[in-house]
Write an enzyme that holds these catalytic residues in place. Sequence first.
Site, mmCIF file in Angstrom:
data_model
loop_
_atom_site.group_PDB
_atom_site.id
_atom_site.type_symbol
_atom_site.label_atom_id
_atom_site.label_comp_id
_atom_site.label_asym_id
_atom_site.label_seq_id
_atom_site.Cartn_x
_atom_site.Cartn_y
_atom_site.Cartn_z
ATOM 1 N N GLU A 1 -2.547 4.932 2.950
ATOM 2 C CA GLU A 1 -1.923 5.573 1.784
ATOM 3 C C GLU A 1 -2.918 5.637 0.634
ATOM 4 O O GLU A 1 -3.838 4.814 0.537
ATOM 5 C CB GLU A 1 -0.692 4.736 1.370
ATOM 6 C CG GLU A 1 0.036 5.290 0.158
ATOM 7 C CD GLU A 1 1.428 4.687 -0.041
ATOM 8 O OE1 GLU A 1 1.766 3.682 0.611
ATOM 9 O OE2 GLU A 1 2.184 5.242 -0.869
ATOM 10 N N ASN B 1 9.709 10.530 3.114
ATOM 11 C CA ASN B 1 9.395 9.113 3.246
ATOM 12 C C ASN B 1 10.380 8.313 2.397
ATOM 13 O O ASN B 1 10.597 8.637 1.222
ATOM 14 C CB ASN B 1 7.977 8.824 2.740
ATOM 15 C CG ASN B 1 7.729 7.327 2.557
ATOM 16 O OD1 ASN B 1 7.570 6.591 3.529
ATOM 17 N ND2 ASN B 1 7.722 6.861 1.307
ATOM 18 N N GLU B 2 10.977 7.315 2.969
ATOM 19 C CA GLU B 2 11.892 6.424 2.232
ATOM 20 C C GLU B 2 12.770 7.210 1.254
ATOM 21 O O GLU B 2 12.828 6.909 0.059
ATOM 22 C CB GLU B 2 11.109 5.314 1.518
ATOM 23 C CG GLU B 2 10.385 4.413 2.496
ATOM 24 C CD GLU B 2 9.921 3.060 1.936
ATOM 25 O OE1 GLU B 2 9.962 2.865 0.719
ATOM 26 O OE2 GLU B 2 9.530 2.205 2.745
ATOM 27 N N TYR C 1 9.420 -4.820 6.254
ATOM 28 C CA TYR C 1 8.308 -5.691 5.863
ATOM 29 C C TYR C 1 8.713 -7.152 5.978
ATOM 30 O O TYR C 1 9.862 -7.512 5.686
ATOM 31 C CB TYR C 1 7.882 -5.396 4.416
ATOM 32 C CG TYR C 1 7.060 -4.126 4.316
ATOM 33 C CD1 TYR C 1 5.703 -4.136 4.600
ATOM 34 C CD2 TYR C 1 7.655 -2.912 3.958
ATOM 35 C CE1 TYR C 1 4.943 -2.972 4.523
ATOM 36 C CE2 TYR C 1 6.899 -1.743 3.890
ATOM 37 C CZ TYR C 1 5.544 -1.786 4.169
ATOM 38 O OH TYR C 1 4.790 -0.636 4.103
ATOM 39 N N GLU D 1 6.452 1.703 9.180
ATOM 40 C CA GLU D 1 5.762 0.754 8.297
ATOM 41 C C GLU D 1 6.241 -0.642 8.655
ATOM 42 O O GLU D 1 7.448 -0.910 8.627
ATOM 43 C CB GLU D 1 6.073 1.035 6.822
ATOM 44 C CG GLU D 1 5.506 2.359 6.332
ATOM 45 C CD GLU D 1 5.743 2.607 4.829
ATOM 46 O OE1 GLU D 1 5.906 1.640 4.074
ATOM 47 O OE2 GLU D 1 5.765 3.787 4.450
ATOM 48 N N GLN E 1 -1.256 -1.921 5.867
ATOM 49 C CA GLN E 1 -1.940 -0.640 5.982
ATOM 50 C C GLN E 1 -3.352 -0.893 6.515
ATOM 51 O O GLN E 1 -3.784 -2.028 6.561
ATOM 52 C CB GLN E 1 -1.991 0.067 4.643
ATOM 53 C CG GLN E 1 -0.621 0.361 4.071
ATOM 54 C CD GLN E 1 -0.663 1.359 2.904
ATOM 55 O OE1 GLN E 1 -1.709 1.895 2.543
ATOM 56 N NE2 GLN E 1 0.504 1.574 2.303
#
Length: 491
Positions: A27, A174-175, A242, A299, A348
Site C-alpha cells: 500500500e 476496499n473495506e 488482523y 489482509e 504488508q
Amino acid sequence: MKKISALINTKDVKGHISPEIYGHFSEHLGRCIYNGIYVGEDSSIPNVRGIRTDIVEAFRKIKMPVLRWPGGCFADEYHWKDGIGDKSKRKKMINTNWGHVTEDNSFGTHEFFDLCEQVGCEPYLAGNLGSGTVSELAEWVEYCTFDGVSPMADLRKENGREKPWKLKYLGIGNENWGCGGNMRPEYYADEYKRYQTFCRNFSGNELFKIACGPNANDYNWTEVIMKNLNKWNTRGISLHYYTVPTGDWSKKGSARDFSSDEYYSTISKTLYIDELITRHSEIMNRYDYENEIALIVDEWGCWYDVEEGTNPGFLYQQNTMRDAIVAACNLNIFNSHSKRVKIANLAQAVNVLQSLVLTEGEKMVLTPTYHVFDLFKSHQDGDAVYSFVENCEAGENNKVPMVSCSASVKDGKLTVTMANCSIDDEAEISCEIAGMNVNSASAEILTGDCHDLNDFDTPEKVKPAPFSVSINNGSLNMTVPPCSVVSVVLE
Ligand code: AHR
C-alpha cells in the site's frame, strides 16, 4: 519435552492449494512503496527503473504469486489517472489515511505492472468504489487491458506501453464497511453490482472480480453479500482480519517487548482466523453449492504499536520469531481451507505491519516471517491432504494447541510444515504417513527465542538451517525445539 503423535493421509485430498494463498499486499503507506520498494531511478541503491533490485530478488526467491496494490484505505481515495504520464506533471495529493504526507504519484499504474513483471507475480488492483466513479474504474480496466484503438488504450500507448497488460484480480472496493465509505452491506452490494457491470473483459483478458467481504466476525455482511451477488458477477469475496495481541486497538502491544502471556495471547488470537474462515465458509456454502466463489483473505497479519520514535501513521514494526509462528499457523490454516480460500495477502510486504523485508537506506533485512514463506513455498500448487495432530496444550492463561500442521502433495512429493507454538517445551513428534511409501526426507528449521529478530546490525540472527529428521516404518520422527517452524519434504 512433550510427545505428540500425528497422522497424514496422502490419499485424502482436501483441496488444491492455489499459489495465491502465499500472496502479499503493498500500500502507499509509510515506507512500503516510497523509500521501500520504489527508490526512484536516480537512487544510488541498485534499482531497475526505480524498483529496488534486492527487494525484487527477495520476492522472486519466495515465488511471490500475487501482489495487491495500491491499498487498503489508500485505494479508497486513489485516482489512477493522477499516477500516469510525465512524472514531473503528476498531481500531488495528501495521503489522508496515513500521516497526511504528500503523495507525488511517482509510483503509479506503469510502475506497479513493471514491479509485477520483474517479480513474476500476478497484479491485483484494488479499485476505488469509496470516492471514485464507475467510469473511472471502467476506464482503468480499459487502460490496462484493451488491445486496440480506444481512448484509454491510446493513452496507455502515449505513455509508453504499446501492449496491454494481463490483469486478473480486480478488487471492487476496499473495506467499504469502514474507510471505504462506511456503507451498509445492502448498499454496498448494489454499488458493487453497478461498478462490476462496467468492468469489461477486453481482448481475451478475464477479470476475477473480488467484492468487499466482511471485517473479521461480521457474519451478517457475508450473508447479505452472498444473498445479493452470484458467480456470474463475483469470483471472490474478501475477509480482513488482523491479530492484535491485547485485543485493544488503542494499546495493541509492542512488536518486540512482550511477556509470555502476551505471546500466547497473540497465538490464540491468530488461531481465531480458523473459526472465522470456517463460519464465513459455512455461510458461503449455503449460497454457493459448487464452491465457485472464493474466500479471499485479503489482509492478515500482526498489528502492533509502531516502533518508538517512528511516525504513528507509518505502521512500522519489527518482526520476531513470534511473527514467524503466527505466519506458520496462518499458512497452515489457509492450506487446510484451500477448497474455499484461494488468495491470502499478508499485510504488508515492506516496512509496514508484519513485513517480509525491512529497509534502512541501502540496507535490507529479511524478517523471520519472510523465512516462513520461503519454508512453505513448496506447498504452492500442491493438493492439501488430511493431517491430524493429537495435540497438547501450551501456555498458561491463554492456552493454545502446541503444534500447528499442514501437508500437501505435488509431483509425488509430500511437504509437511509444522510449528511448535510452545516457547517452553520441545515437541517429540511421531507422524504416521499413510497412502505413500516414504524413503527419504529433507528438512529445514527456523528456530530461536520468541523475541529473536533480524535488524540492520544482525541481519541473519534468524534464518533457516538444515534439520535432522528420521523415517521409521512409514513414520516421520523429529524433535522440534520450542518456538520453531519446520518444513519437511518427503519422497
Ligand atoms: O493495512 C493497513 C490498513 O488496514 C489498510 O489500509 C486497510 O484496508 C486496513 O484497515
